[in-house]
Scaffold this motif. Structure first.
Motif, PDB file in Angstrom:
ATOM      1  N   GLN A  73      -5.743 -31.524  21.762  1.00 25.76           N
ATOM      2  CA  GLN A  73      -6.646 -32.233  20.863  1.00 25.76           C
ATOM      3  C   GLN A  73      -6.925 -33.680  21.240  1.00 25.76           C
TER       4      GLN A  73
ATOM      5  N   HIS B  22      11.529 -32.329  17.109  1.00 26.61           N
ATOM      6  CA  HIS B  22      10.621 -31.237  16.724  1.00 26.61           C
ATOM      7  C   HIS B  22      11.197 -29.833  16.916  1.00 26.61           C
TER       8      HIS B  22
ATOM      9  N   ASN C 230       1.695 -30.970  11.160  1.00 26.29           N
ATOM     10  CA  ASN C 230       0.677 -31.703  11.926  1.00 26.29           C
ATOM     11  C   ASN C 230      -0.024 -32.722  11.025  1.00 26.29           C
ATOM     12  N   SER C 231       0.776 -33.510  10.311  1.00 24.63           N
ATOM     13  CA  SER C 231       0.252 -34.329   9.224  1.00 24.63           C
ATOM     14  C   SER C 231       0.028 -35.794   9.586  1.00 24.63           C
TER      15      SER C 231
ATOM     16  N   LYS D 155       2.254 -32.727  19.501  1.00 23.57           N
ATOM     17  CA  LYS D 155       1.902 -31.308  19.682  1.00 23.57           C
ATOM     18  C   LYS D 155       1.186 -31.101  21.017  1.00 23.57           C
TER      19      LYS D 155
ATOM     20  N   TYR E 200       5.826 -33.035  12.043  1.00 21.03           N
ATOM     21  CA  TYR E 200       5.381 -32.260  13.210  1.00 21.03           C
ATOM     22  C   TYR E 200       4.941 -30.865  12.798  1.00 21.03           C
TER      23      TYR E 200
ATOM     24  N   ALA F 154       2.097 -36.817  15.087  1.00 20.47           N
ATOM     25  CA  ALA F 154       2.399 -35.385  15.213  1.00 20.47           C
ATOM     26  C   ALA F 154       1.340 -34.686  16.061  1.00 20.47           C
ATOM     27  N   ASN F 155       0.092 -35.069  15.868  1.00 17.61           N
ATOM     28  CA  ASN F 155      -1.022 -34.519  16.627  1.00 17.61           C
ATOM     29  C   ASN F 155      -0.818 -34.738  18.128  1.00 17.61           C
TER      30      ASN F 155
END
Length: 268
Positions: free
Chosen positions: A244, A146, A201-202, A210, A198, A206-207
């Motif tokens: 998240q 990333h 954020n797809s 992060k 990344y 990736a979520n």
């Protein structure tokens, strides 16, 4: 046309990799076909008798559209040349020597490098509990990749005043250059895919990564506060409300609890 122990078959090789299987198989072979020096095709077959009707096309993968999903032993999927690989790894050495600017700006002596940060994020992905629909191996890969463009552009922080879109453009250009140094091909395309996943954020992976990026930062902040007697409030504030996932939230809560306990003990 190719013959395999008494079996004869033919296949159309117009830009695809065909995987075929028999209804009752006893052995399998993979036969590479070449229609040019840089255009290879691989046919995987299983056979048990000379009846061509025993073969069934199981899957068709267009080489030009899905290069990252070829079998690893397909000629098209071969690794970069040794020269390109070493050039790429030598460039990545900068990730080990470039210090994270946020800590430098706060007077931390001997701060972590970009590589240090990515390594602990990869460990986070490795030890995190399983989540429905999340591919842990892909999380590890995304964590390693990333920040890889920072080998060229360095660690650009919010205090540098570079707009987010411009930062992304610079890093995309750097990533493209690194992939050219690697020699292109399937591994370079995988690096691009992981980085873009990344960046945009797809995906669930990736979520989660992060969140690991934020959690790793506040854990490092806590360690520097403990080691250097610093107060690094802004790092905690910068992540407030932005984590998240449940794993990310639970780990961040544990870090905040330890910090609160440390500050209370310090006051007493």
């Amino acid at each position: 046309m190719a013959a395999v122990k008494g079996c004869q078959f033919s296949a159309s090789l117009s830009g695809s990799c065909y995987v075929m299987r028999p209804r009752l198989h006893r052995f399998s072979v993979k036969v590479p076909f070449f229609d040019g020096p840089l255009r290879s095709r691989l046919v995987s077959l299983c056979c048990h008798n000379p009846n061509p009707d025993s073969f069934i096309v199981d899957q068709t993968v267009p080489l030009s559209k899905n290069p990252t999903h070829l079998p690893d032993d397909c000629p098209q999927a071969s690794a970069s040349s040794p020269s390109s690989a070493i050039d790429f790894l030598t460039l990545c050495h900068r990730l080990k020597t470039t210090k994270r600017k946020g800590w430098i700006n706060h007077g931390i002596k001997g701060p972590e490098s970009i590589a240090d940060h990515m390594y602990r994020m990869a460990l986070m992905a490795l030890i995190a509990g399983d989540l429905p629909g999340v591919n842990r191996e892909r999380c590890i890969k995304i964590a390693i990749v990333h920040d890889i463009a920072e080998a060229i552009v360095g660690d650009i922080t919010p205090s540098d005043g570079v707009p987010k879109a411009e930062k992304s453009r610079l890093e995309q250009a750097a990533l493209n250059e690194m992939c050219e140094i690697l020699g292109g091909g399937i591994r370079a395309e995988e690096l691009k895919e992981l980085w873009e996943e990344y960046e945009n954020n797809s995906s669930l992976e990736a979520n989660l990564v992060k969140d690991f990026d934020k959690v790793e930062m506040i854990l490092q902040a806590l360690e520097y506060e403990t080691e250097h007697g610093k107060v690094l409030d802004e790092f905690y504030l910068s992540t407030a409300g932005k984590i998240q996932t449940e794993i990310g939230k639970s780990w961040a809560a544990e870090i905040h609890a330890r910090r609160s306990s440390r500050l209370k003990n310090k006051l007493n």
